[in-house]
Structure formats: structure tokens, C-alpha cells
Scaffold this motif. Structure first.
Motif, PDB file in Angstrom:
ATOM      1  N   GLY A  32      -9.175  -3.620  30.186  1.00 48.53           N
ATOM      2  CA  GLY A  32      -8.973  -2.419  29.355  1.00 48.53           C
ATOM      3  C   GLY A  32      -8.441  -2.777  27.977  1.00 48.53           C
ATOM      4  N   GLY A  33      -7.527  -3.723  27.906  1.00 51.39           N
ATOM      5  CA  GLY A  33      -7.000  -4.172  26.611  1.00 51.39           C
ATOM      6  C   GLY A  33      -8.068  -4.839  25.768  1.00 51.39           C
ATOM      7  N   ILE A  34      -8.919  -5.651  26.414  1.00 52.48           N
ATOM      8  CA  ILE A  34     -10.012  -6.302  25.680  1.00 52.48           C
ATOM      9  C   ILE A  34     -10.997  -5.261  25.150  1.00 52.48           C
ATOM     10  CG2 ILE A  34     -12.015  -7.811  25.958  1.00 52.48           C
ATOM     11  CD1 ILE A  34     -10.319  -9.556  27.780  1.00 52.48           C
ATOM     12  N   VAL A  35     -11.290  -4.242  25.936  1.00 52.55           N
ATOM     13  CA  VAL A  35     -12.213  -3.178  25.491  1.00 52.55           C
ATOM     14  C   VAL A  35     -11.608  -2.418  24.315  1.00 52.55           C
ATOM     15  CG1 VAL A  35     -13.310  -1.023  26.189  1.00 52.55           C
ATOM     16  CG2 VAL A  35     -13.379  -2.988  27.713  1.00 52.55           C
ATOM     17  N   LYS A  36     -10.286  -2.161  24.354  1.00 51.69           N
ATOM     18  CA  LYS A  36      -9.619  -1.467  23.234  1.00 51.69           C
ATOM     19  C   LYS A  36      -9.653  -2.324  21.963  1.00 51.69           C
ATOM     20  CE  LYS A  36      -6.649   1.294  26.157  1.00 51.69           C
ATOM     21  NZ  LYS A  36      -5.312   1.544  26.649  1.00 51.69           N
ATOM     22  N   ILE A  37      -9.446  -3.633  22.099  1.00 50.40           N
ATOM     23  CA  ILE A  37      -9.551  -4.530  20.936  1.00 50.40           C
ATOM     24  C   ILE A  37     -10.981  -4.532  20.402  1.00 50.40           C
ATOM     25  CG2 ILE A  37      -9.444  -6.959  20.237  1.00 50.40           C
ATOM     26  CD1 ILE A  37      -7.023  -7.255  22.089  1.00 50.40           C
ATOM     27  N   PHE A  38     -11.975  -4.503  21.289  1.00 52.49           N
ATOM     28  CA  PHE A  38     -13.384  -4.427  20.876  1.00 52.49           C
ATOM     29  C   PHE A  38     -13.643  -3.155  20.073  1.00 52.49           C
ATOM     30  CE2 PHE A  38     -17.836  -4.981  20.939  1.00 52.49           C
ATOM     31  CZ  PHE A  38     -18.418  -3.782  21.317  1.00 52.49           C
ATOM     32  N   CYS A  39     -13.104  -2.014  20.544  1.00 52.67           N
ATOM     33  CA  CYS A  39     -13.269  -0.744  19.805  1.00 52.67           C
ATOM     34  C   CYS A  39     -12.613  -0.828  18.428  1.00 52.67           C
ATOM     35  CB  CYS A  39     -12.670   0.413  20.602  1.00 52.67           C
ATOM     36  SG  CYS A  39     -13.629   0.907  22.022  1.00 52.67           S
ATOM     37  N   LEU A  40     -11.416  -1.384  18.383  1.00 53.45           N
ATOM     38  CA  LEU A  40     -10.717  -1.531  17.106  1.00 53.45           C
ATOM     39  C   LEU A  40     -11.501  -2.433  16.155  1.00 53.45           C
ATOM     40  CD1 LEU A  40      -8.160  -0.804  15.537  1.00 53.45           C
ATOM     41  CD2 LEU A  40      -7.117  -2.878  16.450  1.00 53.45           C
ATOM     42  N   LEU A  41     -12.078  -3.497  16.665  1.00 50.52           N
ATOM     43  CA  LEU A  41     -12.883  -4.411  15.851  1.00 50.52           C
ATOM     44  C   LEU A  41     -14.111  -3.698  15.282  1.00 50.52           C
ATOM     45  CD1 LEU A  41     -13.234  -7.366  14.910  1.00 50.52           C
ATOM     46  CD2 LEU A  41     -14.650  -7.701  16.935  1.00 50.52           C
ATOM     47  N   ILE A  42     -14.760  -2.877  16.099  1.00 49.30           N
ATOM     48  CA  ILE A  42     -15.936  -2.122  15.634  1.00 49.30           C
ATOM     49  C   ILE A  42     -15.542  -1.163  14.504  1.00 49.30           C
ATOM     50  CG2 ILE A  42     -17.641  -0.368  16.302  1.00 49.30           C
ATOM     51  CD1 ILE A  42     -18.354  -3.032  17.405  1.00 49.30           C
ATOM     52  N   ILE A  43     -14.379  -0.538  14.617  1.00 53.32           N
ATOM     53  CA  ILE A  43     -13.938   0.426  13.600  1.00 53.32           C
ATOM     54  C   ILE A  43     -13.573  -0.289  12.294  1.00 53.32           C
ATOM     55  CG2 ILE A  43     -12.101   2.065  13.024  1.00 53.32           C
ATOM     56  CD1 ILE A  43     -12.111   2.869  16.011  1.00 53.32           C
ATOM     57  N   VAL A  44     -12.924  -1.457  12.386  1.00 55.82           N
ATOM     58  CA  VAL A  44     -12.402  -2.149  11.203  1.00 55.82           C
ATOM     59  C   VAL A  44     -13.448  -3.056  10.551  1.00 55.82           C
ATOM     60  CG1 VAL A  44     -10.614  -3.788  10.450  1.00 55.82           C
ATOM     61  CG2 VAL A  44     -10.066  -2.017  12.089  1.00 55.82           C
ATOM     62  N   LEU A  45     -14.510  -3.409  11.238  1.00 55.58           N
ATOM     63  CA  LEU A  45     -15.489  -4.383  10.760  1.00 55.58           C
ATOM     64  C   LEU A  45     -16.090  -4.052   9.385  1.00 55.58           C
ATOM     65  CD1 LEU A  45     -16.792  -7.024  11.678  1.00 55.58           C
ATOM     66  CD2 LEU A  45     -18.668  -5.678  12.607  1.00 55.58           C
ATOM     67  N   PRO A  46     -16.480  -2.825   9.063  1.00 56.76           N
ATOM     68  CA  PRO A  46     -17.089  -2.570   7.745  1.00 56.76           C
ATOM     69  C   PRO A  46     -16.101  -2.461   6.580  1.00 56.76           C
ATOM     70  CG  PRO A  46     -17.258  -0.612   9.102  1.00 56.76           C
ATOM     71  CD  PRO A  46     -16.647  -1.682   9.944  1.00 56.76           C
ATOM     72  N   LEU A  47     -14.801  -2.451   6.835  1.00 60.86           N
ATOM     73  CA  LEU A  47     -13.826  -2.295   5.748  1.00 60.86           C
ATOM     74  C   LEU A  47     -13.917  -3.378   4.670  1.00 60.86           C
ATOM     75  CD1 LEU A  47     -10.628  -0.957   7.540  1.00 60.86           C
ATOM     76  CD2 LEU A  47     -12.225   0.270   6.080  1.00 60.86           C
ATOM     77  N   PRO A  48     -14.049  -4.673   4.988  1.00 58.74           N
ATOM     78  CA  PRO A  48     -14.149  -5.671   3.909  1.00 58.74           C
ATOM     79  C   PRO A  48     -15.355  -5.440   2.990  1.00 58.74           C
ATOM     80  CG  PRO A  48     -13.670  -6.760   5.982  1.00 58.74           C
ATOM     81  CD  PRO A  48     -13.936  -5.322   6.297  1.00 58.74           C
ATOM     82  N   SER A  49     -16.493  -5.035   3.554  1.00 61.00           N
ATOM     83  CA  SER A  49     -17.660  -4.806   2.695  1.00 61.00           C
ATOM     84  C   SER A  49     -17.482  -3.557   1.832  1.00 61.00           C
ATOM     85  CB  SER A  49     -18.931  -4.691   3.539  1.00 61.00           C
ATOM     86  OG  SER A  49     -18.852  -3.576   4.398  1.00 61.00           O
ATOM     87  N   MET A  50     -16.745  -2.539   2.332  1.00 63.21           N
ATOM     88  CA  MET A  50     -16.477  -1.350   1.512  1.00 63.21           C
ATOM     89  C   MET A  50     -15.495  -1.666   0.392  1.00 63.21           C
ATOM     90  SD  MET A  50     -16.499   2.016   3.920  1.00 63.21           S
ATOM     91  CE  MET A  50     -15.543   1.517   5.325  1.00 63.21           C
ATOM     92  N   LEU A  51     -14.492  -2.493   0.692  1.00 62.81           N
ATOM     93  CA  LEU A  51     -13.503  -2.858  -0.319  1.00 62.81           C
ATOM     94  C   LEU A  51     -14.063  -3.831  -1.347  1.00 62.81           C
ATOM     95  CD1 LEU A  51     -10.285  -3.233   1.843  1.00 62.81           C
ATOM     96  CD2 LEU A  51     -10.899  -1.356   0.330  1.00 62.81           C
ATOM     97  N   GLU A  52     -15.111  -4.553  -1.006  1.00 59.79           N
ATOM     98  CA  GLU A  52     -15.721  -5.517  -1.920  1.00 59.79           C
ATOM     99  C   GLU A  52     -16.230  -4.837  -3.184  1.00 59.79           C
ATOM    100  OE1 GLU A  52     -19.736  -8.004  -1.659  1.00 59.79           O
ATOM    101  OE2 GLU A  52     -18.277  -8.532  -0.119  1.00 59.79           O
TER     102      GLU A  52
END
Length: 158
Positions: A32-52
Motif C-alpha cells: 500500500g505504501g509503494i502504491v501511494k508513492i507511485f501515485c505521488l510520483l505520477i502527480i509530481v512527474l510533470p512539474l519539472p517540465s512545467m517549471l522549465e
């Protein structure tokens, strides 16, 4: 953007299904913790390209403008064609209204991507039906008419 929203929704649904199917022991909490980290990673993944696009790069000069330079020759050509049409319009209006033969010339300049009319020169070639005494009256009417059309200085030549 649609792909991002669909991937976040898919990750949340996958997380909910995993929470229902996982056993209740330590292994369930771990997965369950790994799945929650996976969800968080999916949400945060596009932020660097938006901030670029927002933040300047290290090698970039922050004072450099990203606007396209204006094509001065195109603006000159466009406004010169427009002024030629306006000259014809002036001639047609004066010839129709006062029954005189005229030629017009508009003196203009390009200022901050705008066409500024400096002066309008009207040359009266033939006064038509008007006699010598009425020339001055016709000249004043021509000046007033053209000034009302453009609001610029009008010079009339005989």
C-alpha cells in the motif's frame, strides 16, 4: 493535459483497487505504501517540465526578450499601399463633391509600428466650373473637408 489527468485518475483507481485486494498484514501495508508513492510520483512527474518554461535556465540571459522582431520592410510596404488607397479616396471624394480635378499626396512616417500622417498635399489641377473669384472659397472648403477626414495638416496648391 488530458493525458496527465487520465494518468492521475488511473493511478488513483489502481491505488483504490490495490487497497481493497491487499491483505491486512505487514505485507499489505508495505505494498500500500509503494502504491501511494507511485501515485505521488505520477502527480509530481510533470512539474519539472512545467517549471522549465517559467524559470530561466542557467545559461540564459534573463534580460533577453522572447518577442518576435518586427519586419520593418513589411510594415513600410503595407502602410505605403494603404496611403496610396487613401490618396485615391481623397481624389474621388473631392472630385465628386466639388467637381474639380485634384491629385493628392500623403506624407507619413512609421512611428512605433503605427502610420502617422504628417501632412496631406492637395494639388488642384482644374477648378472646373468655378470662376477666379471662387477659387479661394473652394480651396478653403477642400482644406476643411480633408482635415475633417484625417485630422492632419492640409496644404492646397493651385
Amino acid at each position: 493535459m488530458d493525458t496527465y489527468i487520465l494518468s492521475v485518475c488511473g493511478a488513483v483507481i489502481l491505488s483504490a483497487v490495490a487497497a481493497i485486494l491487499l491483505p491486512e498484514g505487514r505485507m499489505g501495508k508495505f505494498i500500500g505504501g509503494i502504491v501511494k508513492i507511485f501515485c505521488l510520483l505520477i502527480i509530481v512527474l510533470p512539474l519539472p517540465s512545467m517549471l522549465e518554461g517559467i524559470l530561466p535556465s542557467e545559461g540564459e540571459d534573463s534580460n533577453v526578450s522572447t518577442e518576435m522582431p518586427l519586419d520593418e520592410t513589411f510594415l513600410q510596404k503595407m502602410f505605403s499601399l494603404q496611403m496610396e488607397r487613401q490618396e485615391k479616396l481623397i481624389c474621388e471624394r473631392l472630385e465628386g463633391e466639388f467637381e474639380i480635378v485634384v491629385s493628392a499626396r500623403i506624407l507619413w512616417e512609421l512611428v512605433d509600428c503605427e502610420c502617422k500622417i504628417k501632412q496631406i498635399e492637395i494639388s488642384i489641377e482644374d477648378f472646373g466650373i468655378y470662376g477666379k473669384d471662387e477659387h479661394i472659397f473652394v480651396i478653403e472648403q477642400v482644406k476643411n473637408t480633408v482635415f475633417a477626414m484625417y485630422g492632419a495638416e492640409v496644404v492646397v496648391y493651385e
